[in-house]
Design a protein around this motif. Structure first.
Motif, PDB file in Angstrom:
ATOM      1  N   TYR A   5      -3.469  -6.645  25.937  1.00 57.45           N
ATOM      2  CA  TYR A   5      -4.206  -7.585  25.093  1.00 57.45           C
ATOM      3  C   TYR A   5      -3.683  -7.442  23.673  1.00 57.45           C
ATOM      4  O   TYR A   5      -3.820  -6.386  23.045  1.00 57.45           O
ATOM      5  N   GLY A   6      -3.067  -8.515  23.167  1.00 59.00           N
ATOM      6  CA  GLY A   6      -2.484  -8.468  21.836  1.00 59.00           C
ATOM      7  C   GLY A   6      -3.497  -8.731  20.748  1.00 59.00           C
ATOM      8  O   GLY A   6      -4.522  -9.385  20.970  1.00 59.00           O
ATOM      9  N   TYR A   7      -3.214  -8.215  19.553  1.00 59.42           N
ATOM     10  CA  TYR A   7      -4.106  -8.451  18.421  1.00 59.42           C
ATOM     11  C   TYR A   7      -4.206  -9.949  18.136  1.00 59.42           C
ATOM     12  O   TYR A   7      -3.186 -10.630  18.014  1.00 59.42           O
ATOM     13  N   PRO A   8      -5.413 -10.490  18.010  1.00 64.97           N
ATOM     14  CA  PRO A   8      -5.532 -11.912  17.682  1.00 64.97           C
ATOM     15  C   PRO A   8      -5.200 -12.216  16.220  1.00 64.97           C
ATOM     16  O   PRO A   8      -4.837 -13.344  15.876  1.00 64.97           O
ATOM     17  N   GLU A   9      -5.324 -11.195  15.345  1.00 68.34           N
ATOM     18  CA  GLU A   9      -5.038 -11.414  13.925  1.00 68.34           C
ATOM     19  C   GLU A   9      -3.531 -11.493  13.695  1.00 68.34           C
ATOM     20  O   GLU A   9      -2.775 -10.624  14.154  1.00 68.34           O
ATOM     21  N   ARG A  10      -3.079 -12.494  12.991  1.00 68.43           N
ATOM     22  CA  ARG A  10      -1.644 -12.660  12.764  1.00 68.43           C
ATOM     23  C   ARG A  10      -1.052 -11.509  11.964  1.00 68.43           C
ATOM     24  O   ARG A  10       0.116 -11.147  12.143  1.00 68.43           O
ATOM     25  N   ALA A  11      -1.854 -10.900  11.094  1.00 68.12           N
ATOM     26  CA  ALA A  11      -1.348  -9.801  10.278  1.00 68.12           C
ATOM     27  C   ALA A  11      -1.037  -8.558  11.120  1.00 68.12           C
ATOM     28  O   ALA A  11      -0.305  -7.665  10.671  1.00 68.12           O
ATOM     29  N   LYS A  12      -1.583  -8.488  12.327  1.00 68.55           N
ATOM     30  CA  LYS A  12      -1.376  -7.314  13.184  1.00 68.55           C
ATOM     31  C   LYS A  12      -0.415  -7.588  14.342  1.00 68.55           C
ATOM     32  O   LYS A  12      -0.266  -6.742  15.221  1.00 68.55           O
ATOM     33  N   ARG A  13       0.238  -8.725  14.330  1.00 70.16           N
ATOM     34  CA  ARG A  13       1.130  -9.057  15.448  1.00 70.16           C
ATOM     35  C   ARG A  13       2.288  -8.066  15.570  1.00 70.16           C
ATOM     36  O   ARG A  13       2.729  -7.740  16.660  1.00 70.16           O
ATOM     37  N   ARG A  14       2.769  -7.562  14.436  1.00 72.08           N
ATOM     38  CA  ARG A  14       3.865  -6.588  14.488  1.00 72.08           C
ATOM     39  C   ARG A  14       3.424  -5.314  15.195  1.00 72.08           C
ATOM     40  O   ARG A  14       4.239  -4.648  15.859  1.00 72.08           O
ATOM     41  N   ASP A  15       2.149  -4.964  15.057  1.00 74.64           N
ATOM     42  CA  ASP A  15       1.638  -3.791  15.772  1.00 74.64           C
ATOM     43  C   ASP A  15       1.660  -4.032  17.279  1.00 74.64           C
ATOM     44  O   ASP A  15       1.944  -3.120  18.064  1.00 74.64           O
ATOM     45  N   SER A  16       1.347  -5.248  17.691  1.00 76.50           N
ATOM     46  CA  SER A  16       1.413  -5.583  19.113  1.00 76.50           C
ATOM     47  C   SER A  16       2.841  -5.485  19.621  1.00 76.50           C
ATOM     48  O   SER A  16       3.100  -4.938  20.707  1.00 76.50           O
ATOM     49  N   TRP A  17       3.794  -6.008  18.851  1.00 73.83           N
ATOM     50  CA  TRP A  17       5.193  -5.954  19.269  1.00 73.83           C
ATOM     51  C   TRP A  17       5.685  -4.508  19.356  1.00 73.83           C
ATOM     52  O   TRP A  17       6.408  -4.152  20.288  1.00 73.83           O
ATOM     53  N   SER A  18       5.278  -3.678  18.414  1.00 81.63           N
ATOM     54  CA  SER A  18       5.685  -2.268  18.442  1.00 81.63           C
ATOM     55  C   SER A  18       5.112  -1.555  19.661  1.00 81.63           C
ATOM     56  O   SER A  18       5.773  -0.704  20.261  1.00 81.63           O
ATOM     57  N   LEU A  19       3.883  -1.905  20.028  1.00 72.96           N
ATOM     58  CA  LEU A  19       3.264  -1.283  21.197  1.00 72.96           C
ATOM     59  C   LEU A  19       4.005  -1.663  22.474  1.00 72.96           C
ATOM     60  O   LEU A  19       4.208  -0.816  23.361  1.00 72.96           O
ATOM     61  N   ILE A  20       4.453  -2.905  22.575  1.00 73.37           N
ATOM     62  CA  ILE A  20       5.227  -3.330  23.745  1.00 73.37           C
ATOM     63  C   ILE A  20       6.527  -2.537  23.835  1.00 73.37           C
ATOM     64  O   ILE A  20       6.925  -2.088  24.928  1.00 73.37           O
ATOM     65  N   ARG A  21       7.160  -2.327  22.717  1.00 76.54           N
ATOM     66  CA  ARG A  21       8.407  -1.557  22.704  1.00 76.54           C
ATOM     67  C   ARG A  21       8.172  -0.117  23.149  1.00 76.54           C
ATOM     68  O   ARG A  21       8.962   0.447  23.909  1.00 76.54           O
ATOM     69  N   ARG A  22       7.070   0.477  22.681  1.00 77.27           N
ATOM     70  CA  ARG A  22       6.779   1.860  23.058  1.00 77.27           C
ATOM     71  C   ARG A  22       6.440   1.965  24.546  1.00 77.27           C
ATOM     72  O   ARG A  22       6.880   2.886  25.239  1.00 77.27           O
ATOM     73  N   LEU A  23       5.659   1.033  25.053  1.00 79.17           N
ATOM     74  CA  LEU A  23       5.275   1.069  26.466  1.00 79.17           C
ATOM     75  C   LEU A  23       6.484   0.923  27.381  1.00 79.17           C
ATOM     76  O   LEU A  23       6.560   1.569  28.429  1.00 79.17           O
ATOM     77  N   SER A  24       7.427   0.082  26.994  1.00 75.45           N
ATOM     78  CA  SER A  24       8.594  -0.154  27.845  1.00 75.45           C
ATOM     79  C   SER A  24       9.494   1.070  27.958  1.00 75.45           C
ATOM     80  O   SER A  24      10.269   1.186  28.907  1.00 75.45           O
ATOM     81  N   GLY A  25       9.403   1.986  26.990  1.00 75.09           N
ATOM     82  CA  GLY A  25      10.260   3.171  27.026  1.00 75.09           C
ATOM     83  C   GLY A  25       9.589   4.419  27.562  1.00 75.09           C
ATOM     84  O   GLY A  25      10.188   5.496  27.533  1.00 75.09           O
ATOM     85  N   LEU A  26       8.361   4.303  28.053  1.00 72.50           N
ATOM     86  CA  LEU A  26       7.644   5.486  28.520  1.00 72.50           C
ATOM     87  C   LEU A  26       8.154   6.001  29.859  1.00 72.50           C
ATOM     88  O   LEU A  26       8.072   7.208  30.135  1.00 72.50           O
ATOM     89  N   ASP A  27       8.687   5.117  30.687  1.00 69.91           N
ATOM     90  CA  ASP A  27       9.089   5.542  32.025  1.00 69.91           C
ATOM     91  C   ASP A  27      10.203   4.635  32.522  1.00 69.91           C
ATOM     92  O   ASP A  27      10.353   3.493  32.061  1.00 69.91           O
TER      93      ASP A  27
END
Length: 337
Positions: A5-27
Motif C-alpha cells: 500500500y503506497g503513501y497517498p500523499e504526493r510528498a511521500k511517494r519517494r518513500d514508497s519507491w524506496s520501500l519497493i527497492r528495498r523489498l526487491s533486494g531482500l531475497d
C-alpha cells in the motif's frame, strides 16, 4: 509475495519507491508485489480532467524498471478506482496492479490479475489468478436456506405446492413439501450463481463506457449485484451460525470462514486407544469407537457397584410391565396422527 500500500500523499511517494527497492533486494526467491500503489505509470492509467504530474509517472516507472520487474496483465477493466461516475467530474485511475520478477514468471507464466466489481466501494479489489484449476463439486444436501426467503417467488411457490399435495396426514405432506423445496433449492442455487456472474459480466462490459445509457445500465447492474451479494451473505451467515452479526456489513468472507471452521471442528482427526496410542487411520478409529460402545453397553457390573450407586429407583414394576407390552394398533394410529 508482498502486499503493498503506497503513501497517498504526493510528498511521500519517494518513500514508497524506496520501500519497493528495498523489498526487491531482500531475497532471491521468485517475487510478486501487488496492491494499491497509489501511483500511475502512464498517462493512459488515468482518465479525467486533471492530468497526472509527469515527475510522479517517471519516478514510479523508473523504480519498476530499475528492479527488473514486469507488470502482470489486468483483466476486467482499465481502472480500479473511480469517483463521481455519471457526472462531468468523473475520474478513473489504475491504482491497483501487480509486478513480478523474472524468476516468478518462470514458475507462473500464465498468471494474471482480475478486477472484481464491487457494489459498495468506489475502489475495486484485484484477484491474482495463477492458473485455471477445476474444483470438485460436493454432493448437494437439502437444507432450508434463509436466503430463499429473499426470493419473491419462493413463498408463493411453496404455498401452491402445499395446497396441491393430496395427503391426509401431516407427515407425508411435510415429506412431499421438503422434496419440493429440495428440487427448488437446487435450481435456485445454480440460477443464483449464474445471476451473480451475469451482473459482473455486464459491469465488466460497461465499466469503460461513458455515455448516459451505459452509465445507467452500469448503475442498475451494480444495484442488482448488491442485492445478490446480500443474499449470499445471508446464506453463509446461516451456515456459520453467527447470528450475532447483522447482515449488510460485507461479512460474507467472515461467514464463509466461520462455516469452514465449524466443518473442521466437526471432523475427528485422531483418537487415543486404551494404551494411549494415537490412531489416525479411519479403520483404526472405527475399531476404537466400536469397542468403546460395545464395552459400555454390554459390560456386566459387579454387585458391589450397585451397592455404591446412590440412584433412587424411578421405574416401578408396574412401569416395567407397561413398557414390555405389545404395541396396539390404536397406539400406533395415535402416534402418527
Amino acid at each position: 509475495m508482498s502486499c503493498f500500500y503506497g503513501y497517498p500523499e504526493r510528498a511521500k511517494r519517494r518513500d514508497s519507491w524506496s520501500l519497493i527497492r528495498r523489498l526487491s533486494g531482500l531475497d532471491s526467491l521468485p517475487w510478486l508485489i501487488m496492491g494499491d500503489f497509489n501511483d500511475l505509470m502512464y498517462e493512459s492509467d488515468k482518465q479525467g480532467n486533471v492530468p497526472h504530474p509527469n515527475y510522479l509517472l517517471n519516478g514510479f516507472r523508473e523504480t519498476i524498471t530499475d528492479r527488473h520487474l514486469s507488470e502482470i496483465d489486468l483483466c476486467g477493466g482499465n481502472f480500479t478506482w473511480e469517483k463521481s461516475r455519471g457526472s462531468t467530474n468523473w475520474v478513473g485511475e489504475k491504482l491497483d496492479r501487480g509486478f513480478a520478477s523474472s524468476s516468478w514468471w518462470t514458475k507462473f507464466p500464465l498468471c494474471n490479475l482480475r478486477v472484481i466489481q464491487t457494489s459498495h466501494s468506489d475502489h475495486d479489489p484485484i484477484n491474482l489468478v495463477l492458473l485455471k484449476v477445476d474444483i470438485s463439486k460436493q454432493k448437494f444436501q437439502f437444507r432450508f436456506e434463509n436466503m430463499w426467503l429473499k426470493e419473491s417467488s419462493f413463498v408463493a411457490e411453496v404455498t401452491e405446492a402445499w395446497k396441491n399435495i393430496p395427503a391426509y396426514h401431516l407427515l407425508p405432506k411435510l415429506i412431499e413439501v421438503s422434496s419440493f423445496m429440495d428440487k427448488w433449492g437446487r435450481k435456485f442455487f445454480h440460477k443464483f450463481r449464474e445471476k451473480v456472474k451475469e451482473q459482473k459480466r455486464i459491469m465488466d462490459d460497461l465499466v469503460d463506457r461513458l455515455d448516459d445509457d451505459s452509465m445507467q445500465a452500469y448503475r442498475t447492474a451494480k444495484g442488482n449485484l448488491n442485492d445478490l451479494l446480500y443474499q449470499e451473505e445471508a446464506y453463509w451467515k446461516q451456515r456459520a451460525k453467527m447470528f450475532w452479526l447483522t447482515e449488510g456489513d460485507e461479512n460474507t468472507m467472515f461467514f464463509h470462514s466461520s462455516a469452514s471452521a465449524r466443518k473442521k471442528l466437526n471432523h475427528i482427526d485422531h483418537l487415543f486407544d486404551n494404551n494411549g496410542v494415537c490412531i489416525k487411520d479411519q479403520e483404526g478409529m472405527a475399531d476404537i469407537i466400536f469397542n468403546h460402545f460395545s464395552n459400555l453397553f454390554t459390560g456386566v457390573m459387579a454387585e458391589d457397584d450397585f451397592e455404591h450407586m446412590e440412584c433412587p429407583r424411578q421405574v416401578t414394576d408396574e412401569h416395567n410391565a407397561q413398557l414390555v407390552e405389545d404395541l396396539t394398533f390404536g397406539e400406533f394410529t395415535l402416534a402418527v396422527k
